[in-house]
Design a protein around this motif. Sequence first.
Motif, PDB file in Angstrom:
ATOM      1  N   ILE A  68      25.891   1.692  -1.113  1.00  0.00           N
ATOM      2  CA  ILE A  68      25.178   3.070  -0.973  1.00  0.00           C
ATOM      3  C   ILE A  68      23.941   2.887  -1.427  1.00  0.00           C
ATOM      4  CG2 ILE A  68      25.123   5.232  -2.366  1.00  0.00           C
ATOM      5  CD1 ILE A  68      28.119   4.880  -2.328  1.00  0.00           C
ATOM      6  N   ILE A  69      23.557   1.852  -2.359  1.00  0.00           N
ATOM      7  CA  ILE A  69      22.094   1.568  -2.729  1.00  0.00           C
ATOM      8  C   ILE A  69      21.204   1.260  -1.893  1.00  0.00           C
ATOM      9  CG2 ILE A  69      20.698   0.690  -4.761  1.00  0.00           C
ATOM     10  CD1 ILE A  69      22.462   2.912  -5.975  1.00  0.00           C
ATOM     11  N   ALA A  70      21.785  -0.016  -1.083  1.00  0.00           N
ATOM     12  CA  ALA A  70      20.879  -0.359  -0.078  1.00  0.00           C
ATOM     13  C   ALA A  70      20.588   0.605   0.870  1.00  0.00           C
ATOM     14  CB  ALA A  70      21.584  -1.756   0.475  1.00  0.00           C
ATOM     15  N   SER A  71      21.541   1.263   1.409  1.00  0.00           N
ATOM     16  CA  SER A  71      21.146   2.615   2.338  1.00  0.00           C
ATOM     17  C   SER A  71      20.243   3.619   1.919  1.00  0.00           C
ATOM     18  CB  SER A  71      22.697   2.957   2.868  1.00  0.00           C
ATOM     19  OG  SER A  71      22.434   4.123   3.705  1.00  0.00           O
ATOM     20  N   SER A  72      20.557   3.823   0.672  1.00  0.00           N
ATOM     21  CA  SER A  72      19.490   4.639  -0.046  1.00  0.00           C
ATOM     22  C   SER A  72      18.147   4.473  -0.142  1.00  0.00           C
ATOM     23  CB  SER A  72      19.878   4.875  -1.551  1.00  0.00           C
ATOM     24  OG  SER A  72      21.202   5.504  -1.566  1.00  0.00           O
ATOM     25  N   ILE A  73      17.873   3.096  -0.452  1.00  0.00           N
ATOM     26  CA  ILE A  73      16.547   2.446  -0.435  1.00  0.00           C
ATOM     27  C   ILE A  73      16.002   2.614   1.212  1.00  0.00           C
ATOM     28  CG2 ILE A  73      15.081   0.125  -0.472  1.00  0.00           C
ATOM     29  CD1 ILE A  73      17.388  -0.912  -2.779  1.00  0.00           C
ATOM     30  N   LYS A  74      16.707   2.100   2.176  1.00  0.00           N
ATOM     31  CA  LYS A  74      16.323   2.220   3.384  1.00  0.00           C
ATOM     32  C   LYS A  74      16.041   3.556   3.793  1.00  0.00           C
ATOM     33  CE  LYS A  74      18.855  -0.084   6.331  1.00  0.00           C
ATOM     34  NZ  LYS A  74      20.007  -0.437   7.068  1.00  0.00           N
ATOM     35  N   SER A  75      16.803   4.649   3.429  1.00  0.00           N
ATOM     36  CA  SER A  75      16.512   5.984   3.500  1.00  0.00           C
ATOM     37  C   SER A  75      15.232   6.534   2.732  1.00  0.00           C
ATOM     38  CB  SER A  75      17.714   7.060   3.337  1.00  0.00           C
ATOM     39  OG  SER A  75      17.616   7.267   1.886  1.00  0.00           O
ATOM     40  N   TRP A  76      14.598   5.968   1.573  1.00  0.00           N
ATOM     41  CA  TRP A  76      13.769   6.417   0.943  1.00  0.00           C
ATOM     42  C   TRP A  76      12.584   5.892   1.891  1.00  0.00           C
ATOM     43  CZ3 TRP A  76      16.046   4.015  -4.050  1.00  0.00           C
ATOM     44  CH2 TRP A  76      17.206   4.737  -4.551  1.00  0.00           C
ATOM     45  N   ARG A  77      12.418   4.683   2.289  1.00  0.00           N
ATOM     46  CA  ARG A  77      11.469   4.198   3.120  1.00  0.00           C
ATOM     47  C   ARG A  77      11.236   4.914   4.082  1.00  0.00           C
ATOM     48  NH1 ARG A  77       7.006   3.094   3.868  1.00  0.00           N
ATOM     49  NH2 ARG A  77       6.120   1.268   4.787  1.00  0.00           N
ATOM     50  N   ILE A  78      12.300   5.249   4.991  1.00  0.00           N
ATOM     51  CA  ILE A  78      12.122   6.297   6.253  1.00  0.00           C
ATOM     52  C   ILE A  78      11.413   7.438   6.086  1.00  0.00           C
ATOM     53  CG2 ILE A  78      13.368   7.290   7.756  1.00  0.00           C
ATOM     54  CD1 ILE A  78      15.421   4.961   7.958  1.00  0.00           C
ATOM     55  N   ARG A  79      11.737   8.082   4.903  1.00  0.00           N
ATOM     56  CA  ARG A  79      11.559   9.395   4.360  1.00  0.00           C
ATOM     57  C   ARG A  79       9.977   9.329   3.720  1.00  0.00           C
ATOM     58  NH1 ARG A  79      15.684  12.301   1.041  1.00  0.00           N
ATOM     59  NH2 ARG A  79      16.324  10.268   0.442  1.00  0.00           N
ATOM     60  N   ASN A  80       9.350   8.127   3.688  1.00  0.00           N
ATOM     61  CA  ASN A  80       8.078   8.010   3.084  1.00  0.00           C
ATOM     62  C   ASN A  80       8.155   8.489   1.532  1.00  0.00           C
ATOM     63  OD1 ASN A  80       6.736   6.979   5.340  1.00  0.00           O
ATOM     64  ND2 ASN A  80       6.659   8.879   6.127  1.00  0.00           N
ATOM     65  N   LEU A  81       9.294   8.423   0.750  1.00  0.00           N
ATOM     66  CA  LEU A  81       9.368   8.489  -0.437  1.00  0.00           C
ATOM     67  C   LEU A  81       8.843   7.324  -1.352  1.00  0.00           C
ATOM     68  CD1 LEU A  81      12.654  10.548  -0.751  1.00  0.00           C
ATOM     69  CD2 LEU A  81      10.563  11.345  -0.793  1.00  0.00           C
ATOM     70  N   ILE A  82       8.871   6.090  -0.597  1.00  0.00           N
ATOM     71  CA  ILE A  82       8.539   4.943  -1.326  1.00  0.00           C
ATOM     72  C   ILE A  82       7.797   4.204  -0.431  1.00  0.00           C
ATOM     73  CG2 ILE A  82      10.368   4.709  -2.905  1.00  0.00           C
ATOM     74  CD1 ILE A  82      11.808   2.704  -1.084  1.00  0.00           C
ATOM     75  N   ASP A  83       7.006   3.096  -0.793  1.00  0.00           N
ATOM     76  CA  ASP A  83       6.017   2.411   0.055  1.00  0.00           C
ATOM     77  C   ASP A  83       6.780   0.969   0.320  1.00  0.00           C
ATOM     78  OD1 ASP A  83       5.700   0.869  -2.210  1.00  0.00           O
ATOM     79  OD2 ASP A  83       3.485   1.853  -2.656  1.00  0.00           O
ATOM     80  N   GLU A  84       6.128   0.193   0.915  1.00  0.00           N
ATOM     81  CA  GLU A  84       6.881  -1.202   1.334  1.00  0.00           C
ATOM     82  C   GLU A  84       6.930  -2.006   0.251  1.00  0.00           C
ATOM     83  OE1 GLU A  84       6.163  -4.898   4.535  1.00  0.00           O
ATOM     84  OE2 GLU A  84       4.682  -3.016   4.683  1.00  0.00           O
ATOM     85  N   LYS A  85       5.980  -1.981  -0.718  1.00  0.00           N
ATOM     86  CA  LYS A  85       6.052  -2.903  -1.771  1.00  0.00           C
ATOM     87  C   LYS A  85       7.084  -2.385  -2.695  1.00  0.00           C
ATOM     88  CE  LYS A  85       3.290  -4.318  -5.727  1.00  0.00           C
ATOM     89  NZ  LYS A  85       1.812  -4.262  -6.581  1.00  0.00           N
ATOM     90  N   THR A  86       7.335  -0.941  -2.944  1.00  0.00           N
ATOM     91  CA  THR A  86       8.480  -0.686  -3.780  1.00  0.00           C
ATOM     92  C   THR A  86       9.639  -1.052  -3.126  1.00  0.00           C
ATOM     93  OG1 THR A  86       6.933   1.242  -4.705  1.00  0.00           O
ATOM     94  CG2 THR A  86       9.473   1.317  -4.960  1.00  0.00           C
ATOM     95  N   GLU A  87       9.813  -0.924  -1.847  1.00  0.00           N
ATOM     96  CA  GLU A  87      11.140  -1.063  -1.171  1.00  0.00           C
ATOM     97  C   GLU A  87      11.491  -2.805  -1.357  1.00  0.00           C
ATOM     98  OE1 GLU A  87      12.763  -1.047   3.623  1.00  0.00           O
ATOM     99  OE2 GLU A  87      10.497  -1.160   3.016  1.00  0.00           O
ATOM    100  N   LYS A  88      10.549  -3.477  -1.472  1.00  0.00           N
ATOM    101  CA  LYS A  88      10.893  -5.040  -1.504  1.00  0.00           C
ATOM    102  C   LYS A  88      11.405  -5.067  -3.138  1.00  0.00           C
ATOM    103  CE  LYS A  88       7.703  -6.761   1.931  1.00  0.00           C
ATOM    104  NZ  LYS A  88       6.626  -7.570   2.150  1.00  0.00           N
ATOM    105  N   LYS A  89      10.791  -4.353  -4.164  1.00  0.00           N
ATOM    106  CA  LYS A  89      11.014  -4.679  -5.301  1.00  0.00           C
ATOM    107  C   LYS A  89      12.471  -4.016  -5.639  1.00  0.00           C
ATOM    108  CE  LYS A  89       6.487  -4.150  -7.645  1.00  0.00           C
ATOM    109  NZ  LYS A  89       5.723  -3.366  -8.529  1.00  0.00           N
ATOM    110  N   LEU A  90      12.844  -3.016  -5.033  1.00  0.00           N
ATOM    111  CA  LEU A  90      14.144  -2.303  -5.256  1.00  0.00           C
ATOM    112  C   LEU A  90      15.267  -3.101  -4.645  1.00  0.00           C
ATOM    113  CD1 LEU A  90      13.499   1.389  -4.801  1.00  0.00           C
ATOM    114  CD2 LEU A  90      13.688   0.189  -6.879  1.00  0.00           C
ATOM    115  N   ASN A  91      14.922  -3.896  -3.572  1.00  0.00           N
ATOM    116  CA  ASN A  91      16.034  -4.599  -2.895  1.00  0.00           C
ATOM    117  C   ASN A  91      16.399  -5.939  -3.685  1.00  0.00           C
ATOM    118  OD1 ASN A  91      16.739  -3.248  -0.344  1.00  0.00           O
ATOM    119  ND2 ASN A  91      14.643  -3.664   0.400  1.00  0.00           N
ATOM    120  N   ARG A  92      15.055  -6.293  -4.430  1.00  0.00           N
ATOM    121  CA  ARG A  92      15.088  -7.501  -5.304  1.00  0.00           C
ATOM    122  C   ARG A  92      15.801  -7.373  -6.541  1.00  0.00           C
ATOM    123  NH1 ARG A  92      10.032  -8.693  -3.831  1.00  0.00           N
ATOM    124  NH2 ARG A  92       9.103  -7.795  -5.728  1.00  0.00           N
TER     125      ARG A  92
END
Length: 841
Positions: free
Chosen positions: A357-381
């Motif tokens: 659920i969290i992994a999918s949420s991170i992906k959805s936040w990136r698609i909706r431009n709620l987070i940038d690429e840098k934040t996406e990598k941080k959250l995945n780590r």
Amino acid sequence: MKDVKYSPHIVQKLETIYRSQKTHRPLRVKRYEPGQILNYDFKGLAPAGEGGVKLEIDKFVGGGFAGQVYRVKILDIMFPEGQIPGLEPGKFYAMKILIPPSGFARIFRNFIYILGFQGPFSAQVNPDAARAGALWQRLIRRGAKIRLGSEEAVANILATLIDPVLGSCGEISEWIEGRTWRFELDNDLDARKKWKVGDAGEKLGSAEYRAKKTFMTTLVNLLQDMGAYELARQYEWWTCKSQPNALKRLKCDDDPAKGNTAVDFRAGLALLPFLPMSPADFKLIIQGIGRGSLVQFDRGDLKKLNGFIKQNAGAFKGMEDILEELEHLEKLYRSSLPDITHNHIKLLYSRKLWSSIIASSIKSWRIRNLIDEKTEKKLNRNRFNAAIFYLLGLIPFLGKFLRKLFGHKDFRQHYKRLLTSIKYFRKAGRAHIAEVLIGWLRAGRISEKRTQILSEHSGRYFVHLPLSFLPPGIHRACSDWKYFKQSLDNIFVRPVRLYFKSAEREQWLRDMVAQGQKNGMLTPDEAANINAKIKEPFIQKYLKSLAVHVCTLPVTQIVSVIVAVAYVNLHPELSWQQASVHAGIILGLFQVTPISPGSLIRGLYVTFLVIRERNFKDYKIAFLLSFFKYIGYLAFPIQMAYRYPDLARFMAGHWATGAVNIVPIFGERGALLEHTVFDMFYNFPLTIQRRLKKRREQRSGLEPRTWHTPLCAIAGVGFLSLVDILYFKLFGHIPAMREIWWIAVWVPGFFAAAVTAWAGGASLGKRLSLGAICGAVVGLLYPFSNAFFKTYLFPVENVSFTLNQFLSQAAATALWLVFLFIFLAMIGTLIKETRPLKSVF
């Protein structure tokens, strides 16, 4: 969504103004304009390779809860694995981006989805979910070849993609040159009502209607057999809004039975067990509960799908990779949401589920431009931080803003500069105004010229801002004098010009015919045939009468407002709340009365034509219908049904459906309500005419009877007198009419129906006269019976009446009751005479 004409160039200019301000926050793009060039990375379905595509927006087709649809032209394809069958440069395709263009539709859709699945709308933000839906459609297309005879019965979906600007997943599929159903002349709705899917219908009307119902029923059965139970909702007939999901290919226009094509398998609204949204939903909710699916959207049964494919292994040869990918994506998709109704207690202990659920949420936040690429990598780590970020978004109203603030550098910079730089604040203000003006222009709130003025003079924007809370038409009327004058001209002056100027009437009809041809209501041959006959005398006469009908449109509303205002002024003792309620009741009564001031004027005009021309034959249907509200607007189209069937059918459809299309959801063009209204206002009167004709033929050998009329009238008076006596036994006094009206209103109609039932071979006019006499006698005698009971048989103690008082009391009641009972008796007679034919007395 109302079609508003504007130049895409103005939108592009406003977008340029926004970007010229160089704000950190990107422009909020709601949809694209014709002529825009877009580049996407895509993934094909067969083969499932990745590539790039360059395309041009040809036109915006429309949008609903499921997303927005465009007709696009492929300019170039970059696909390392060779070529995707069916996807070629230079050809037109349909592109659907799975986010609504309307803010309200998006909010409502997402709210319903969150209630059901406790997460964002998956088809928009989860590539696995979007692609799984596309793969389902590919398999269903192959299944259609088995049940419906051809894969063409389901639109071919070719690729999936992600739109980073709109923040949504999307898909590319074949473009169907098609239309919704064409309205058909049918004077035997009784036979169509008895017809069921699977019955022979060679001699029945509404061939295209029946073919579409058969197609959709067969498709629903196929989807259920393949395990796609919840996708079948898209084609359930009695959802009343599924019909536009099946288009008829224009290449099969001449054959009503061929060419139906399913084009939309993307549901827009989740089906909650406590919120059915259509008649069919009640059944679907019960069936879903039986399968263990309390909330329904797009879940399929893979076990049943595999069983169907094994039974038809030969037909599905070569689709093994698609099935394998679907099974993999379904697992990922179903574990990407909390979905309490399916995951149950797994949410309490399954780390694997929450990790998904969290992994999918991170992906959805990136698609909706709620987070940038840098934040996406941080959250995945760091999944702990990701979980905190997930909970942050659950804060009511502030969740989305906080995610943007902490997750996207551009948004942080934007809000920081707003608070620290006056210069940036001004630039952001100008950018915001340009962004808002795009929405106002598309909604028709402002003209192109005013849009340019407001973009150049920002101060004037704030004058319009309070008006933006009003409906678009009112906003524009209050701020655009030219538009206001044009609106008044269209309502009050143009109908008069149409009456006196034949050239303007003819152009009016030509414009409607052109629009009808564009919307698929007329074929090119039918449109040419109508245009060729415009000069004929009867059509000229019809157009002139139609102008009178248009003139009467505002009459009822104006009179109702005058009466309501006069009533309130005559009763100054009423409080503001009481006056509002009484005025509302008056306005409402004017809307529901069968005969209104406007319809009365229209009927009198037709009567004038009959008398002036001494010609009842050419006006007999219009004469009867024009006095009635709503249906009277179609009096002349129905009158012309046999002389000019194409024009009559088109005009009836044009007027009837124009009113229906304002109804939210169910009023969509091509939906069942639209066809039902057409049947009600056009085919039903023709069916009534057919019933009356058949009755005349069957009664032709019978002798007319009239002797039973006084007996029926006396029986009616006796019935009401019996009601008085029973009321006295129960309550101790003889009732006034206001105390038993709910019984009394049925009596004249019922006994008038008995009169016509035993009238033998009497004509319809004679039957109406006998029914009216029956109602008049009941209305005349009953008040004397009632007054006699009150005065002599069951008098009130210590109250005496003279003979004059008795007669005056009874006569006063009889005066208005005679007119009311005549009206009710005639209605009862007409109902009896126009019912489906069973037997003749």
